[in-house]
Enzyme design. Sequence first.
Site, PDB file in Angstrom:
ATOM      1  N   GLY A  58       0.810  -1.212   0.000  1.00  0.00           N
ATOM      2  CA  GLY A  58       0.000   0.000   0.000  1.00  0.00           C
ATOM      3  C   GLY A  58       0.844   1.263   0.000  1.00  0.00           C
ATOM      4  O   GLY A  58       0.522   2.238  -0.678  1.00  0.00           O
ATOM      5  N   ASP A  72      10.122  -6.875  -2.948  1.00  0.00           N
ATOM      6  CA  ASP A  72       8.996  -7.537  -2.285  1.00  0.00           C
ATOM      7  C   ASP A  72       9.070  -9.025  -2.607  1.00  0.00           C
ATOM      8  O   ASP A  72       9.404  -9.391  -3.726  1.00  0.00           O
ATOM      9  CB  ASP A  72       7.660  -6.961  -2.764  1.00  0.00           C
ATOM     10  CG  ASP A  72       6.545  -7.170  -1.746  1.00  0.00           C
ATOM     11  OD1 ASP A  72       5.951  -6.177  -1.294  1.00  0.00           O
ATOM     12  OD2 ASP A  72       6.275  -8.346  -1.401  1.00  0.00           O
ATOM     13  N   ASN A  81      -5.277  -7.311  -2.155  1.00  0.00           N
ATOM     14  CA  ASN A  81      -4.298  -6.216  -2.204  1.00  0.00           C
ATOM     15  C   ASN A  81      -4.836  -5.035  -3.013  1.00  0.00           C
ATOM     16  O   ASN A  81      -4.429  -3.886  -2.807  1.00  0.00           O
ATOM     17  CB  ASN A  81      -2.996  -6.658  -2.899  1.00  0.00           C
ATOM     18  CG  ASN A  81      -2.246  -7.756  -2.163  1.00  0.00           C
ATOM     19  OD1 ASN A  81      -1.513  -8.501  -2.777  1.00  0.00           O
ATOM     20  ND2 ASN A  81      -2.424  -7.858  -0.859  1.00  0.00           N
ATOM     21  N   LEU A  82      -5.722  -5.326  -3.970  1.00  0.00           N
ATOM     22  CA  LEU A  82      -6.072  -4.309  -4.972  1.00  0.00           C
ATOM     23  C   LEU A  82      -6.889  -3.162  -4.391  1.00  0.00           C
ATOM     24  O   LEU A  82      -7.024  -2.115  -5.015  1.00  0.00           O
ATOM     25  CB  LEU A  82      -6.824  -4.960  -6.139  1.00  0.00           C
ATOM     26  CG  LEU A  82      -6.060  -6.096  -6.847  1.00  0.00           C
ATOM     27  CD1 LEU A  82      -6.864  -6.612  -8.032  1.00  0.00           C
ATOM     28  CD2 LEU A  82      -4.681  -5.642  -7.303  1.00  0.00           C
ATOM     29  N   GLN A  83      -7.430  -3.331  -3.199  1.00  0.00           N
ATOM     30  CA  GLN A  83      -8.190  -2.279  -2.527  1.00  0.00           C
ATOM     31  C   GLN A  83      -7.298  -1.073  -2.228  1.00  0.00           C
ATOM     32  O   GLN A  83      -7.767   0.040  -2.035  1.00  0.00           O
ATOM     33  CB  GLN A  83      -8.805  -2.885  -1.245  1.00  0.00           C
ATOM     34  CG  GLN A  83      -9.350  -1.923  -0.225  1.00  0.00           C
ATOM     35  CD  GLN A  83      -8.470  -1.869   1.019  1.00  0.00           C
ATOM     36  OE1 GLN A  83      -7.293  -2.216   0.970  1.00  0.00           O
ATOM     37  NE2 GLN A  83      -9.050  -1.413   2.122  1.00  0.00           N
ATOM     38  N   ASP A 113       5.367  -4.073   5.852  1.00  0.00           N
ATOM     39  CA  ASP A 113       4.404  -4.253   6.938  1.00  0.00           C
ATOM     40  C   ASP A 113       4.940  -5.220   7.985  1.00  0.00           C
ATOM     41  O   ASP A 113       4.232  -5.628   8.880  1.00  0.00           O
ATOM     42  CB  ASP A 113       3.039  -4.726   6.400  1.00  0.00           C
ATOM     43  CG  ASP A 113       3.140  -6.059   5.684  1.00  0.00           C
ATOM     44  OD1 ASP A 113       4.259  -6.582   5.550  1.00  0.00           O
ATOM     45  OD2 ASP A 113       2.092  -6.574   5.257  1.00  0.00           O
ATOM     46  N   CYS A 121      -2.215  -5.628   8.285  1.00  0.00           N
ATOM     47  CA  CYS A 121      -3.430  -5.110   7.653  1.00  0.00           C
ATOM     48  C   CYS A 121      -4.526  -6.163   7.608  1.00  0.00           C
ATOM     49  O   CYS A 121      -5.704  -5.866   7.717  1.00  0.00           O
ATOM     50  CB  CYS A 121      -3.136  -4.660   6.229  1.00  0.00           C
ATOM     51  SG  CYS A 121      -2.275  -3.103   6.162  1.00  0.00           S
ATOM     52  N   CYS A 151       2.002  -4.401  36.584  1.00  0.00           N
ATOM     53  CA  CYS A 151       1.865  -4.608  38.031  1.00  0.00           C
ATOM     54  C   CYS A 151       2.759  -3.595  38.741  1.00  0.00           C
ATOM     55  O   CYS A 151       3.068  -2.535  38.186  1.00  0.00           O
ATOM     56  CB  CYS A 151       2.180  -6.050  38.416  1.00  0.00           C
ATOM     57  SG  CYS A 151       3.900  -6.497  38.214  1.00  0.00           S
TER      58      CYS A 151
END
Length: 375
Positions: A40, A61, A69-71, A129, A186, A333
């Site tokens: 992204g 990558d 992924n395409l979103q 990521d 993600c 604590c």
Amino acid sequence: MTLTAGERARYQRHLALPEIGAAGQEKLKAARVLVVGAGGLGSPAALYLAAAGCGTLGLLDCDRVELSNLQRQVLFDSAKIGRPKAEAGGERLASLNPEIRVVAHALELKAANVCAVLADYDLVLDGSDRLSTRYLVNDACVIMQRPLVSAAIHRFEGQVMTYVPGRGPCYRCLFPEAADGVVANCAEAGVLGVLPGVLGTLQATEAIKLITGVGTPLLGRFLTYDALELSFREFRVQRRRDCAVCGETPMITEPRDQKASPPTAEPGVRRLTPQALATLLGPGAAAPPPLIDVRERWEFDTGHLPGAVNIPTSELPRRLGEIPRSGGPVFICRSGGRSLRACTMALEAGVASAANLEGGMLAWAAQIDPQMPVA
Ligand SMILES: [Zn+2]
């Protein structure tokens, strides 16, 4: 590197800017930039750097393009599903701008190869990521004296910072250990598709500024962006003299692989210093973690962190269900011992990425908030 007639035509709008002009465009042509992560963040960053005429552009990558992924990963289209991202993304960049040299690195960065890869580049953009990659790239950039523009996204929020060797803090100065909670997956947390477009474009902006020497880089400043509020916040950050990699007596003198914590393996307890927790809880922090205070009721009532939930250790076995399974809950604590045991119990019960506040509330009071009463 002088520009050809074709390049002069292509970059006309840059040439029209006196701050960039032919000299700046020639610097861009000579620049060698590595984009780590064709996701992204890497998508818009690489597209804009290719369009801007960054002469050598590396795209790294090890994954393949998936439908989900395409979103947000605008480097790819539906026809590229199943292809290696570095390769498919490289083709897209080369077709966008045939004047530049695109290098596809379809590999996973590791301590063993990071220096060899970085050796061919002058500047690095990290949009990975994976937390382990983020630290690996930071350390390698410090050791090899390469500027780094690092960004991360989470749900509706993002962050970006620029490191320039010898001129400001590195990523590890801000987050000394893998104790962030900000770089979440993600797939688990979800992410607004347009969000990395903003952050990745900021990374490309920083890269172009560093290459051409115009403007003021995001040095010693940590920038966060909240898409829901449409607000940017900026935090001054200092270089840490005791930073493990860029400090005065560095412990890390060569890149090393971080301990990976895949969800299937038995993950270790994350250790959070009071300072690291304060950063996570600070104004503008992307996603404050759930706080689980495991002291007895009376200790908790004496003084506790805002938002903390009290589950005394004696009640923990039957109340494990109340602990959020994700979000990296932090156990607290008095001095860090009971909470460490609670972390272990939580991890065994399937809570992901449980963290322990080291030194407990005593350390918090000593280092962060002297007004905090501790019983
Ligand atoms: Zn540092």
